[in-house]
Scaffold this motif. Structure first.
Motif, mmCIF file in Angstrom:
data_model
loop_
_atom_site.group_PDB
_atom_site.id
_atom_site.type_symbol
_atom_site.label_atom_id
_atom_site.label_comp_id
_atom_site.label_asym_id
_atom_site.label_seq_id
_atom_site.Cartn_x
_atom_site.Cartn_y
_atom_site.Cartn_z
ATOM 1 N N ILE A 124 -15.071 -14.768 -1.344
ATOM 2 C CA ILE A 124 -15.045 -13.869 -2.500
ATOM 3 C C ILE A 124 -16.011 -12.709 -2.361
ATOM 4 N N PHE A 156 -5.367 -11.028 -28.636
ATOM 5 C CA PHE A 156 -5.669 -11.314 -27.221
ATOM 6 C C PHE A 156 -6.899 -12.195 -27.159
ATOM 7 N N PRO A 157 -6.841 -13.253 -26.357
ATOM 8 C CA PRO A 157 -7.967 -14.198 -26.338
ATOM 9 C C PRO A 157 -9.284 -13.522 -25.985
ATOM 10 N N ALA A 158 -10.334 -13.958 -26.655
ATOM 11 C CA ALA A 158 -11.641 -13.340 -26.471
ATOM 12 C C ALA A 158 -12.222 -13.696 -25.102
ATOM 13 N N VAL A 159 -13.021 -12.802 -24.608
ATOM 14 C CA VAL A 159 -13.707 -13.040 -23.349
ATOM 15 C C VAL A 159 -14.799 -14.078 -23.574
ATOM 16 N N GLN A 160 -14.899 -15.032 -22.684
ATOM 17 C CA GLN A 160 -15.918 -16.074 -22.806
ATOM 18 C C GLN A 160 -17.264 -15.572 -22.322
ATOM 19 N N TYR A 163 -20.296 -14.855 -18.083
ATOM 20 C CA TYR A 163 -19.852 -14.210 -16.852
ATOM 21 C C TYR A 163 -20.409 -12.792 -16.710
ATOM 22 N N MET A 166 -21.564 -11.696 -13.177
ATOM 23 C CA MET A 166 -20.419 -11.515 -12.289
ATOM 24 C C MET A 166 -19.686 -10.211 -12.607
ATOM 25 N N PHE A 167 -19.528 -9.976 -13.891
ATOM 26 C CA PHE A 167 -18.812 -8.772 -14.300
ATOM 27 C C PHE A 167 -19.579 -7.510 -13.907
ATOM 28 N N TRP A 170 -18.808 -6.797 -10.411
ATOM 29 C CA TRP A 170 -17.458 -6.243 -10.330
ATOM 30 C C TRP A 170 -17.472 -4.761 -10.710
ATOM 31 N N ILE A 179 -15.100 -5.069 -20.360
ATOM 32 C CA ILE A 179 -14.562 -6.322 -19.827
ATOM 33 C C ILE A 179 -13.268 -6.707 -20.519
ATOM 34 N N LEU A 182 -10.506 -5.087 -18.690
ATOM 35 C CA LEU A 182 -10.220 -5.819 -17.458
ATOM 36 C C LEU A 182 -9.327 -7.021 -17.729
ATOM 37 N N SER A 183 -9.602 -7.717 -18.825
ATOM 38 C CA SER A 183 -8.809 -8.903 -19.146
ATOM 39 C C SER A 183 -7.357 -8.541 -19.403
ATOM 40 N N MET A 186 -5.637 -7.648 -16.270
ATOM 41 C CA MET A 186 -5.300 -8.816 -15.460
ATOM 42 C C MET A 186 -3.968 -9.423 -15.887
ATOM 43 N N MET B 204 -7.634 -14.608 -9.296
ATOM 44 C CA MET B 204 -8.118 -13.807 -10.414
ATOM 45 C C MET B 204 -9.624 -13.649 -10.319
ATOM 46 N N PRO B 205 -10.110 -12.492 -10.723
ATOM 47 C CA PRO B 205 -11.559 -12.333 -10.794
ATOM 48 C C PRO B 205 -12.134 -13.448 -11.650
ATOM 49 N N PRO B 206 -13.160 -14.116 -11.198
ATOM 50 C CA PRO B 206 -13.624 -15.333 -11.860
ATOM 51 C C PRO B 206 -14.483 -15.064 -13.082
ATOM 52 N N PHE B 207 -13.920 -14.314 -14.033
ATOM 53 C CA PHE B 207 -14.655 -14.146 -15.274
ATOM 54 C C PHE B 207 -13.667 -13.803 -16.354
ATOM 55 N N GLY B 208 -14.063 -14.075 -17.563
ATOM 56 C CA GLY B 208 -13.251 -13.620 -18.656
ATOM 57 C C GLY B 208 -12.615 -14.708 -19.446
ATOM 58 N N VAL B 209 -11.314 -14.692 -19.444
ATOM 59 C CA VAL B 209 -10.583 -15.373 -20.485
ATOM 60 C C VAL B 209 -10.243 -16.798 -20.080
ATOM 61 N N ASP B 210 -10.252 -17.671 -21.063
ATOM 62 C CA ASP B 210 -9.849 -19.050 -20.865
ATOM 63 C C ASP B 210 -8.384 -19.123 -20.452
ATOM 64 N N ALA B 213 -5.755 -20.272 -23.131
ATOM 65 C CA ALA B 213 -5.528 -19.291 -24.200
ATOM 66 C C ALA B 213 -4.727 -18.103 -23.682
ATOM 67 N N LEU B 214 -5.077 -17.649 -22.492
ATOM 68 C CA LEU B 214 -4.359 -16.506 -21.921
ATOM 69 C C LEU B 214 -2.889 -16.835 -21.717
ATOM 70 N N TYR B 217 -1.087 -16.922 -24.980
ATOM 71 C CA TYR B 217 -0.861 -15.557 -25.468
ATOM 72 C C TYR B 217 0.370 -14.948 -24.791
#
Lengths: 229, 229
Positions: A124, A156-160, A163, A166-167, A170, A179, A182-183, A186, B204-210, B213-214, B217
DNA sequence: TTAAGTTTATAAACACTGTATATTTACACT
DNA sequence: AGTGTAAATATACAGTGTTTATAAACTTAA
């Protein structure tokens, strides 16, 4: 004869190895990549390659990075050919460029997103810079839409959390975008990837709809869904 | 000793070979599939396998057919657990089952849709029965929606002529549905495939959304788009 | 100019892989 | 009892990535 004199040596052997690899990948597919075959074509011995790449995986990684870079360029150029205020047009142009690149270099696409090399797992941290940049075109447009309050992604699901670091990494490669953008990018990416990868891998039942038309339909559906009004 | 007496032989060696193959695929990934390793574990010699499969590709094909069958069953069971008149619920259940199966058997999913075996190309005509059936669950629901005039696919590209015969073959395995429903199902399939395949391949970039949930959606977006009201 | 050290290749070998061929033995049938 | 077939082994071949030892060509410094 143990070492050829400098005159008979191949200049820039590192590049020559990669070029030969691409040539063979284009001809016989990424799965058939072989250090020995590359050496044969370059008229050197296989272990000589180890002076430039510690092992086969390192060569593959280098190829993937080059492919990502080309892929990213392609999308950025397509975006910048559109009017600066036509965000929907930019997103569509990027989407079309995405598929066009994949159809032009199906082997490279498979090298990046498929798993054609047995046992290979991309590192990665080495790949991230070019990979992040290759996704930056759609993210940039979606971020502009978000800023202009034209992004339609209610629910749209919220960003957890967790991270952020990491972000930030990126972002240092792809650009300073939100971010959330980005979600959403994706998800849109997963749609074009789904269609394109099935098309390239020939996994679709071989009947029915014209590929161009189907892709355009999906692109328009997606743009309609995510861009307000 | 050249041939063990029947008592010491493995009964149903053909099945045992497949089982061992699955075991090794689950442990070390589909890419590492090796006839010799299978033979070693079964305490037979590698060429003995050739009595049951003409070559490695034939074994892979048999595995793929089994995987498709399991995949199809999984979706059909999910559909049939819903109320018969709740078509939207059926479609959602199938979508969730799709991802659930893929997450439970990522190696099998990759074996079907990735290209983990160098040089292997699935023989369409052998795989078609199980492959067609694995897509039949979504197609069946979409065809019912179409009949009930609840399918929202205006502007969907028309099916091209010339594939009638191929489609008839497909129908003989998947069920007697309209070709337009199959086309729409393919597009929906590409969406779930896009998301699931990126998730499984860790692309996928390893950050963000569950992930759950994604996916939910995207499933709801799709159902909203294609089902009227 | 010579000596030492570094680079860059080769040669040979190891442990794998899928697969083809020949051989041998166990079993089934006449 | 004898014959034919089926199912395994033994052996071998060509291919793979990789390791180790070695040698020649080049670079640097005394």
């Amino acid at each position: 004869m143990v070492r050829p004199s400098k005159k008979t040596q191949i200049p820039n052997l590192q590049e020559a190895i990669k070029e030969t690899a691409w040539k063979q990948i284009a001809e016989t597919g990424a799965a058939a990549l072989s250090l020995r075959a590359i050496a044969r074509e370059l008229k050197i011995t296989a272990p000589a390659i180890y002076n430039y790449f510690p092992d086969r995986d390192a060569l593959v990684t280098a190829l993937i990075i080059d492919a990502y870079t080309s892929f990213g360029d392609y999308q950025i150029i397509a975006r910048d050919a559109q009017a600066e205020d036509d965000l929907a047009g930019q997103l569509q142009a990027i989407g079309l460029a995405y598929r066009q690149w994949a159809l032009e270099y199906p082997q490279r696409y498979q090298l990046i997103f498929g798993t054609p090399i047995p046992g290979y797992q991309a590192p990665i941290m080495e790949v991230l810079p070019s990979a992040a940049r290759s996704l930056s075109a759609p993210v940039s447009v979606i971020d502009q839409l978000r800023i202009a309050n034209r992004l339609n992604a209610e629910g749209f699901p919220a960003v957890q959390p967790g991270y952020e670091q990491m972000f930030d990494v990126w972002r240092s490669f792809a650009g300073n975008y939100d971010i959330f953008s980005l979600s959403v990018a994706m998800l849109i990416w997963s749609r074009v990837h789904g269609l394109v990868s099935l098309e390239i891998a020939n996994d679709m039942p071989p009947f029915g709809v014209d590929g161009d038309a189907l892709y355009m339909y999906e692109l328009k559906s997606t743009i309609n869904q995510f861009i307000k009004r």
